[in-house]
Design a protein around this motif. Structure first.
Motif, PDB file in Angstrom:
ATOM      1  N   UNK A  38       0.822  -1.218   0.000  1.00 28.40           N
ATOM      2  CA  UNK A  38       0.000   0.000   0.000  1.00 28.40           C
ATOM      3  C   UNK A  38       0.854   1.266   0.000  1.00 28.40           C
ATOM      4  N   UNK A  39       1.886   1.278   0.837  1.00 30.07           N
ATOM      5  CA  UNK A  39       2.766   2.456   0.926  1.00 30.07           C
ATOM      6  C   UNK A  39       4.162   2.056   0.451  1.00 30.07           C
ATOM      7  N   UNK A  40       4.962   3.040   0.005  1.00 26.64           N
ATOM      8  CA  UNK A  40       6.293   2.663  -0.507  1.00 26.64           C
ATOM      9  C   UNK A  40       7.206   2.169   0.614  1.00 26.64           C
ATOM     10  N   UNK A  41       8.013   1.151   0.330  1.00 22.41           N
ATOM     11  CA  UNK A  41       8.972   0.679   1.338  1.00 22.41           C
ATOM     12  C   UNK A  41      10.106   1.685   1.484  1.00 22.41           C
ATOM     13  N   UNK A  42      10.830   1.607   2.607  1.00 18.46           N
ATOM     14  CA  UNK A  42      12.008   2.480   2.736  1.00 18.46           C
ATOM     15  C   UNK A  42      13.106   1.965   1.808  1.00 18.46           C
ATOM     16  N   UNK A  43      14.123   2.797   1.518  1.00 18.84           N
ATOM     17  CA  UNK A  43      15.231   2.286   0.701  1.00 18.84           C
ATOM     18  C   UNK A  43      15.858   1.077   1.382  1.00 18.84           C
ATOM     19  N   UNK A  62       9.881  -1.926  13.831  1.00 14.47           N
ATOM     20  CA  UNK A  62      10.103  -2.775  12.669  1.00 14.47           C
ATOM     21  C   UNK A  62      10.100  -1.983  11.378  1.00 14.47           C
ATOM     22  N   UNK A  63      10.272  -2.677  10.251  1.00 17.83           N
ATOM     23  CA  UNK A  63      10.525  -1.994   8.975  1.00 17.83           C
ATOM     24  C   UNK A  63       9.398  -1.086   8.511  1.00 17.83           C
ATOM     25  N   UNK A  64       8.156  -1.331   8.952  1.00 18.87           N
ATOM     26  CA  UNK A  64       7.043  -0.506   8.458  1.00 18.87           C
ATOM     27  C   UNK A  64       6.856   0.766   9.282  1.00 18.87           C
ATOM     28  N   UNK A 106       4.739   6.206   9.632  1.00 14.86           N
ATOM     29  CA  UNK A 106       4.726   7.515  10.292  1.00 14.86           C
ATOM     30  C   UNK A 106       4.705   8.641   9.269  1.00 14.86           C
ATOM     31  N   UNK A 107       5.304   8.375   8.102  1.00 20.69           N
ATOM     32  CA  UNK A 107       5.386   9.435   7.075  1.00 20.69           C
ATOM     33  C   UNK A 107       4.201   9.425   6.111  1.00 20.69           C
ATOM     34  N   UNK A 108       3.384   8.370   6.146  1.00 26.31           N
ATOM     35  CA  UNK A 108       2.312   8.228   5.145  1.00 26.31           C
ATOM     36  C   UNK A 108       1.150   9.186   5.433  1.00 26.31           C
ATOM     37  N   UNK A 138      -4.952   2.344   5.397  1.00 19.67           N
ATOM     38  CA  UNK A 138      -5.064   1.196   4.477  1.00 19.67           C
ATOM     39  C   UNK A 138      -3.899   0.226   4.678  1.00 19.67           C
ATOM     40  N   UNK A 139      -2.706   0.778   4.934  1.00 21.69           N
ATOM     41  CA  UNK A 139      -1.540  -0.090   5.131  1.00 21.69           C
ATOM     42  C   UNK A 139      -1.688  -0.892   6.426  1.00 21.69           C
TER      43      UNK A 139
END
Ligand SMILES: C[S@@+](CC[C@H](N)C(=O)[O-])C[C@H]1O[C@@H](n2cnc3c(N)ncnc32)[C@H](O)[C@@H]1O
Length: 281
Positions: free
Chosen positions: A173-178, A233-235, A240-242, A249-250
């Motif tokens: 749903x949202x972009x992953x971090x690099x 964790x990774x999400x 937090x930025x979405x 939705x994520x």
């Protein structure tokens, strides 16, 4: 388990600020999860009466307290941690044990008394060093000749769905971090066998043994699991930025995914670790 700091935040800052605060907020749940693996680690450490044990990244102190009860009054345990906020919990819980001390320090660079300890151990506290060879070299110098190293760390995130699947659902749903560069400090930094062998060899350890230990990890009831996996964790960073709608939705996608892995009222997913043993070379 651990959240990953954003790339521009160093580990000391992370564990003393957001990361440490969140660890403390969820400490009972996180320690319950890790307890499922502790039995294997503690048995391998095999601390004995009279021994001196150094517990690295001791967190809220449960393993340090266990070793203190085993080594008895003739022995001693030092729990060292970089996070003042987490160490405060350890001191509150276990500060009354005469043979157990806690020290606030970066274990990778702290000047430990040379050759002081019989055993150097850690439950998931040694994956956060910026320069792991320098850090393990420093730690080795705290071990007496013939002393032993025995710690547990995570294998790669691909082998640890307990941490990976909820984040993967969020990233539909949202972009992953690099993607972090291989070996970036964090929970999965020591996941590759070859890397661990190279680091510990270069740090002067010998008779290295890496044993794969796999266990189902219980993340708690669905609501709790969703709550902490959105904060750690990774999400956590991308959420937090979405934008609020995307975030919602994520989180719904994470919840749906975690709901598929419930057993007996809790979310349960596989985890994979290395049980690492070595001697002072
Ligand atoms: C995943 S937690 C594990 C805590 C504890 N061992 C347990 O099992 O409950 C990792 C711990 O390592 C600590 N840590 C991270 N880097 C460290 C360093 N360089 N020196 C000492 N402690 C460190 C963190 O503050 C945190 O308490």
């Amino acid at each position: 388990m651990s959240s990953k700091p954003p790339a521009d935040v160093d580990q000391a800052t992370f564990w003393n600020e957001d990361g440490g605060r969140r660890w403390v907020e969820h400490i009972d749940q996180l320690e319950r999860m890790l307890d499922e693996l502790s039995g294997v680690l503690v048995a391998a450490v095999d601390a004995r009466s009279g021994e001196r044990v150094l517990d690295v990244g001791c967190g809220g102190g449960p393993t340090s307290a266990h070793y203190a009860s085993v080594v008895g009054r003739a022995g001693e345990v030092l729990g060292v941690d970089i996070s003042a906020v987490i160490l405060e919990v350890a001191r509150r819980r276990f500060g009354h044990h005469a043979n157990l001390h806690f020290e606030l320090a970066d274990a990778g660079s702290h000047a430990f008394p040379p050759a002081r300890f019989d055993v150097l151990t850690s439950r998931f506290g040694v994956m956060f060093f910026a320069d792991p060879v320098a850090a393990f070299t420093n730690l080795r110098q705290a071990l007496r000749p013939g002393g032993r190293l025995c710690f547990m760390c995570w294998r790669g995130i691909d082998e640890n769905p307990w941490m990976g699947v909820a984040a993967a659902a969020a990233f539909t749903v949202i972009p992953p971090p690099p993607k972090p560069a291989p070996g970036t400090p964090g929970p999965f930094a020591l996941g590759r066998r070859e890397r661990l062998e190279d680091i510990l060899g270069a740090a002067g350890f010998a008779d290295l043994s890496l044993e794969g230990v796999e266990r189902d990890i219980t993340l708690g009831p669905l609501d709790e699991a969703v709550e902490w996996l959105t904060r750690m964790g990774p999400a956590a960073g991308p959420l937090a930025e979405a934008e609020p709608a995307a975030r919602e939705a994520a989180i719904a996608a994470m919840r749906d995914e975690l709901a598929r892995h419930q057993r007996g009222g809790a979310v349960v997913l596989p985890g994979a670790t290395w049980l690492v043993r070595a001697q002072v070379g």
